[in-house]
Structure formats: structure tokens, C-alpha cells
Design an enzyme around this catalytic site. Structure first.
Site, mmCIF file in Angstrom:
data_model
loop_
_atom_site.group_PDB
_atom_site.id
_atom_site.type_symbol
_atom_site.label_atom_id
_atom_site.label_comp_id
_atom_site.label_asym_id
_atom_site.label_seq_id
_atom_site.Cartn_x
_atom_site.Cartn_y
_atom_site.Cartn_z
ATOM 1 N N ILE A 44 0.809 -1.226 0.000
ATOM 2 C CA ILE A 44 0.000 0.000 0.000
ATOM 3 C C ILE A 44 0.841 1.275 0.000
ATOM 4 O O ILE A 44 2.001 1.294 0.388
ATOM 5 C CB ILE A 44 -0.971 0.045 1.211
ATOM 6 C CG1 ILE A 44 -0.200 0.188 2.529
ATOM 7 C CG2 ILE A 44 -1.863 -1.176 1.234
ATOM 8 C CD1 ILE A 44 -1.081 0.595 3.697
ATOM 9 N N CYS A 45 0.186 2.337 -0.480
ATOM 10 C CA CYS A 45 0.733 3.689 -0.338
ATOM 11 C C CYS A 45 -0.472 4.605 -0.111
ATOM 12 O O CYS A 45 -1.581 4.123 0.097
ATOM 13 C CB CYS A 45 1.543 4.098 -1.563
ATOM 14 S SG CYS A 45 0.629 4.164 -3.110
ATOM 15 N N GLY A 46 -0.272 5.897 -0.167
ATOM 16 C CA GLY A 46 -1.361 6.818 0.120
ATOM 17 C C GLY A 46 -2.498 6.731 -0.880
ATOM 18 O O GLY A 46 -3.670 6.764 -0.519
ATOM 19 N N THR A 73 4.465 2.348 2.000
ATOM 20 C CA THR A 73 5.357 3.499 1.867
ATOM 21 C C THR A 73 4.819 4.692 2.639
ATOM 22 O O THR A 73 5.418 5.760 2.605
ATOM 23 C CB THR A 73 5.516 3.922 0.394
ATOM 24 O OG1 THR A 73 4.226 4.209 -0.135
ATOM 25 C CG2 THR A 73 6.193 2.841 -0.431
ATOM 26 N N THR A 85 3.691 4.826 -5.695
ATOM 27 C CA THR A 85 4.796 4.083 -5.084
ATOM 28 C C THR A 85 4.441 2.625 -4.828
ATOM 29 O O THR A 85 5.307 1.757 -4.900
ATOM 30 C CB THR A 85 5.282 4.738 -3.772
ATOM 31 O OG1 THR A 85 4.182 4.898 -2.902
ATOM 32 C CG2 THR A 85 5.926 6.077 -4.043
#
Lengths: 93, 153
Positions: free
Chosen positions: A8-10, A57, A15
Site C-alpha cells: 500500500i501507499c497513500g 510506503t 509508489t
């Protein structure tokens, strides 16, 4: 049974795409069977129980009780080996 | 020149004091050139607060971006900051990194732009190319550097 990893990322777009790509190659090389899913931090807040490991991230809220590994070093390359080791250890546990 | 460079919409040398100014200055170009919607800038700034994108690479960089819904066409805007400004560190918002190069990313279909993301990562891991890029003077020079980036390991 193969373990389930959320990458996962935002946004679940930029990313995490890179990390997903790198992680898939790493798992293949190490012949580790695991199921990987790309997601974002908002979705994971409700679905973390579905996963054995979260590779992220971005900062993950404390309410998420699944083990989280910070994958930012994979992006910069600085300290990446340590992150891969940690992921491998977690998947073999 | 390699296909990857088609994404690079602009290269700017910037004199800014805050990260918001840096992002704004690059976003304006993407908006005026039809790469992103009006909502892009505020969405990026908002996201940067919640999910910061500063990266302590060999040269401090940041890769601000936002959800694909604010993007019309994929693009990358590169800004080299005359004086580095602090960004919070990705995954570790309590820490700051002094950022010299801002890569404002407009992602439309991440899988289709994997080549761009991989190149960007390759660049982050290459001190020499990062320094070269930080000394570039125009878009053509920046594109040349991008075309020589090895894929990140």
C-alpha cells in the site's frame, strides 16, 4: 497456505506500483509463495484483518494491528536489503 | 530519444521558500498544458500533508502526486530548487528532508506508467544522475538524463 500481503501507499497508485513490482520479483527469486494485493491506506484501515503482512510506503494508523513493514528504503535503495530481509523473515514465520 | 521522455512535460529551475510554492509552480504548468484538472493542485497539497513524499535519497527529492481522478494525461514535471526546502519524509512524517529536486507526478493508469515509475526509481538510486539533473539548465538536458537512467534494482 500462502500468506497474504497488502502493498500500500497513500493513493494505491504510484509508489505501491513500484513496490509491488519489486516485491513480486523478490518473491519469485526466493521461491516464496505469497499472494500480493495492491491497495491504499484508507482501504486497508477496514480490511487489514484479511492480510498477514502490510508493506507500506506511508504511515499506517495504529488501529491497524497487522504487522506493517516500511518499504520506503526500497524506493531510495538505501537500506533496501534490510527491508527485504524483514519481509522474508515475516513470511517464513 | 527514448519514449520515456514523452512524459516529461516541463523542467524548471525554481526559487521558492516553501514546498507549497514548489508544487504550485509545477502544477500551474501541468494545468495550463492540459495534463491535469483544476482540482489537481489542491488535491496534491492535501495529500502531501497526510502522506508526505519527501525521500532522503543521495540528493533530497520529493515525488508529490495524487489520485488518478485529477489527471487528464500522464505527465512528470521536474523542478530543481535553487535553495532546498523541507518536505516531510514519506512513511516517517515526524522527519523532514531538505529537497533539491521535486518530481510532480501526474499518474493516470499506474500500470501503464510503470516504465516511468521504474525510471524514476532508478534515478533516485543514482547519485551521479541526480546531481547531473540538479545542474541541468533546460528541458532538453533533463530529458537526456532521463533517457540514460538504468531501471532501479
Amino acid at each position: 497456505m500462502s500468506k497474504k500481503i497488502a502493498v500500500i501507499c497513500g493513493t494505491g497508485a504510484a509508489t505501491s506500483t513500484i513496490i509491488m513490482n519489486k516485491l513480486t520479483k523478490f518473491l519469485e527469486e526466493k521461491q516464496i509463495k505469497a499472494r500480493t494485493t495492491q491497495s491504499n491506506v484508507n482501504a486497508i484501515a477496514n480490511s487489514y484483518e484479511d492480510y498477514d503482512l502490510i508493506v507500506s510506503t506511508t504511515h499506517v494508523p495504529n488501529s491497524v494491528t497487522t504487522k506493517v513493514i516500511n518499504a520506503v528504503p526500497i524506493l531510495t535503495g538505501i537500506g533496501a536489503d534490510k527491508v527485504y530481509d524483514e519481509i522474508e523473515k515475516e513470511l517464513n514465520s | 530519444m527514448e519514449a520515456i521522455t514523452r512524459y516529461i512535460a516541463t523542467f524548471k529551475q525554481m526559487e521558492v521558500v516553501t514546498r507549497e510554492e514548489a508544487i504550485d509552480g509545477l502544477s500551474v504548468v501541468l494545468n495550463e498544458s492540459g495534463y491535469v484538472k483544476e482540482t489537481f493542485l489542491s488535491a496534491v497539497l492535501e495529500r502531501e500533508k497526510v502522506h508526505p513524499t519527501g525521500l532522503p535519497a543521495a540528493v533530497g527529492v520529493a515525488i508529490p502526486h495524487t489520485d488518478t481522478e485529477h489527471v487528464l494525461k500522464p505527465a512528470l514535471a521536474v523542478g530543481v530548487l535553487e535553495n532546498p526546502v523541507p518536505f516531510q519524509v514519506m512513511g516517517n512524517p515526524e522527519e523532514n528532508v531538505e529537497v533539491k529536486i521535486v518530481f510532480l507526478l501526474a499518474m493516470k493508469e499506474p500500470q501503464a506508467q510503470l516504465d516511468l515509475l521504474q525510471k524514476l526509481m532508478g534515478l533516485l538510486q543514482n547519485e551521479e544522475l541526480l546531481i547531473q539533473l540538479s545542474k541541468s539548465e533546460n528541458l532538453e538536458q533533463a530529458k537526456k538524463i532521463f533517457s540514460t537512467i538504468p531501471i532501479g534494482e
